[in-house]
Design a protein around this motif. Structure first.
Motif: not given
Length: 585
Positions: A4, A8, A34, A36, A39, A46, A48-49, A503, A506, A510
């Motif tokens: 991630f 990024s 980011a 992520e 959903r 992956l 990205t926003n 995963e 990450r 986090s």
């Protein structure tokens, strides 16, 4: 590799390559960009926003900007597809080759896979348990012990320098009560009939061995001493005995502290450390003479209707100012907190974490305010509250009372269900949420018992290697051999399992940043679920089994996948404080 963070960085490089600028000509701020999980996992690996958070600054439609990002991402050799969804999210699908290469990386790293440098050697003090030394550990202490210990393990794995600390509350009225209670048991050991333990004293049988120890050591000598002298000596001996018992109880739970800090040291030499700490606060302007208004509702123990020495804590974030000196001239309990926090600051910690029971919620603001005042805001202080554990037996509540001596000890629970079950289940709910602990459920062998389900996955991993040896004469290959042909792993279930393993780094980072060790337990359960699901597919379809007798090269590649799962289970369970068994009995 934290994929991630890696992607990024790749997205930010695209932003730079596109030379995106604000309307005033400044380079755009990428702090909010980011990558992520999407959903809906069917949309890709992956998401990205980037287009969403940058569109306003550059004055572009987010979806159109997203199309530009997708076009650039599609040129990445590791990306098989990039597409725009919704108002501008960019979904990224990675090629099998990327995942196969990640598995090779995991095998090269072993159980250190996921270890991070995000902590950057930051010195963190985690204080947890800190129960009064007035009796054995009971199950009410258990959750804080596990949360504090697992959090410490997590922070260390993420690169911080962690000190696990226990604050011994060996000053105050409860120690006098303890000594009086032990004195009764001493007289009993000498042959006196003491009758029913008077109200207000500790009636538990755990003080009987202490009484015998005092009798064996001193005979009747203590009866001939002045009472205050005898009680002082008994207090010292009893505290030592209680702390030995507490250490043994904690060790049974696989909890080991680096430092046991005695509150009594703060009161030594006429409370030298307390006086010094208050003097420092006074010089900073945080101490004054004044009178507190009467509190609303129930009055706290330290409120007195008189002028007194007060900590100006409201100016650093507290609700009310705090008394430092009682009417009899003795220091308040909070004054000892001042000296203790200063001691931690002097020891050079960058961050202080307190693990407290839910009944200590009123301490949060005062401790945070104290840290701001003592350290001038240089040290971060965080209080984590552990909600109550409801102890059940087949769904029926089990009552306990430390005062009456009729309580369930921590050791009772360890002996009945084992330390691993306790540690995992105490983390299988966020610390701020109530927890039900049922003796029957944590010992059943089913998917509904998370610790069994995770440890069963570990045992299954080892069983695969035993099977390979029995059926093919294949000794456990070294890691380089296991990683040699990962390109043979093309089944969707195999790729999905690698994704889940990817995963882990990450999640570690986090969870460490958020101070939430329960995330490790949740992840392990999800990983175990993915592994068991793939195992079951092999039960239905022999072509998917890990051991293929007539295909040794494919078998070794699949054994590499099993080894990576085993490594992560071992690593995560070590953070939890539990074992990764080779077999279950």
């Amino acid at each position: 590799m934290n994929i991630f963070a890696e992607f990024s960085a790749r997205v930010i490089k695209i932003v730079q390559a596109l030379d995106l600028r604000t309307e005033s000509g400044e380079p755009v701020d990428t702090a909010r960009v980011a990558v992520e999980l999407p959903r809906d996992v069917s949309h890709g690996d992956l998401a990205t926003n980037a287009a969403m958070v940058l569109s306003k600054a550059v004055g572009e439609n987010p979806r159109l900007l997203g199309e530009r990002f997708a076009a650039q991402l599609a040129k990445d050799a590791d990306v098989s597809e990039a597409s725009v969804a919704g108002p501008g999210f960019v979904n990224i699908r990675l090629g099998d080759g990327f995942w196969q290469a990640r598995l090779a990386d995991m095998l090269a790293t072993g159980t250190d896979y996921g270890r991070s440098t995000i902590g950057a050697g930051r010195k963190i003090n985690v204080e947890y348990v800190s129960a009064n030394p007035t009796g054995p550990m009971h199950v009410g202490h258990c959750r804080g012990a596990v949360v504090g210990d697992a959090l410490s393990n997590l922070l260390a794995f993420a690169g911080s320098e962690v000190t696990k600390e226990y604050y011994i509350n060996d000053a105050g009225a409860q120690i006098g009560v303890l000594a009086q209670s032990a004195f009764l048991r001493y007289r009993e050991a000498l042959g006196e009939t003491i009758g029913e333990i008077p109200p207000g004293l500790y009636p538990g049988d755990y003080l009987v061995p202490v009484g015998r120890m005092l009798a064996d050591t001193y005979g009747r000598e203590l009866l001939d001493k002045p009472e205050d002298e005898a009680i002082a000596l008994i207090a010292d001996k009893t505290i030592d005995a209680m702390m030995d018992m507490i250490r043994e109880d904690l060790a049974a739970l696989n909890v080991h502290h680096d430092v046991f800090f005695s509150e009594r040291t703060l009161h030594a030499e006429n409370a030298k450390q307390i006086r010094s700490a208050i003097s420092d606060l006074t010089l900073k302007g945080h101490v004054y003479k004044g009178k507190l208004p009467p509190p609303k509702g129930q009055k706290p123990e330290d409120w007195e209707d008189r002028e007194q020495t007060l900590f100006r804590s409201t100016e650093v974030g507290d609700d009310i100012d705090r008394p430092l000196v009682k009417s009899d001239g003795a220091y308040t309990y909070f004054a000892a907190d001042v000296a203790y926090l200063k001691d931690k600051y002097v020891r050079g910690f960058d961050q202080l974490v307190y693990i407290l029971g839910a009944d200590h919620g009123g301490y949060v603001k005062r401790l945070e305010a104290l840290a701001r005042a003592v350290t001038d805001g240089k040290v971060e202080l965080t209080v984590l509250l552990c909600q109550l554990v409801r102890l059940l037996r087949a769904g029926e509540p089990v009552k306990m009372s430390k005062r009456s001596g009729e309580f369930i000890t921590l050791r009772d629970v360890v002996d009945e269900v084992g330390r691993d079950a306790i540690r995992f289940m105490m983390l299988y709910r966020k610390n701020g949420e109530p927890l039900d602990f049922d003796f029957a459920k944590v010992t059943e062998q089913s998917k509904d018992n998370p610790v069994f389900y995770v440890q069963y996955a570990s045992a299954r991993c080892y069983s695969v290697f035993r099977q390979a040896k029995e059926q093919m004469g294949l000794e456990r290959p070294d890691r380089a051999t296991l990683a040699k042909d990962t390109a043979l792993l093309t089944d969707a279930g195999e790729i999905q399992l690698i994704r889940k393993l990817a995963e882990y780094p990450r999640m570690i980072e986090s969870a460490a940043v958020a101070l939430e060790p329960h995330r490790v337990a949740f992840y392990l359960y999800d990983l175990a679920s993915s592994f068991h699901a793939h195992w079951n597919r092999g039960t239905d379809n022999p072509d998917l089994r890990f051991v293929r007798v007539n295909e040794p090269t494919l078998t070794i590649a699949r054994l590499g996948l099993v080894q990576a799962v085993s490594d992560v289970l071992t690593s995560g369970l070590a953070i939890v404080g539990a074992d990764a068994p080779e077999e279950l009995r």
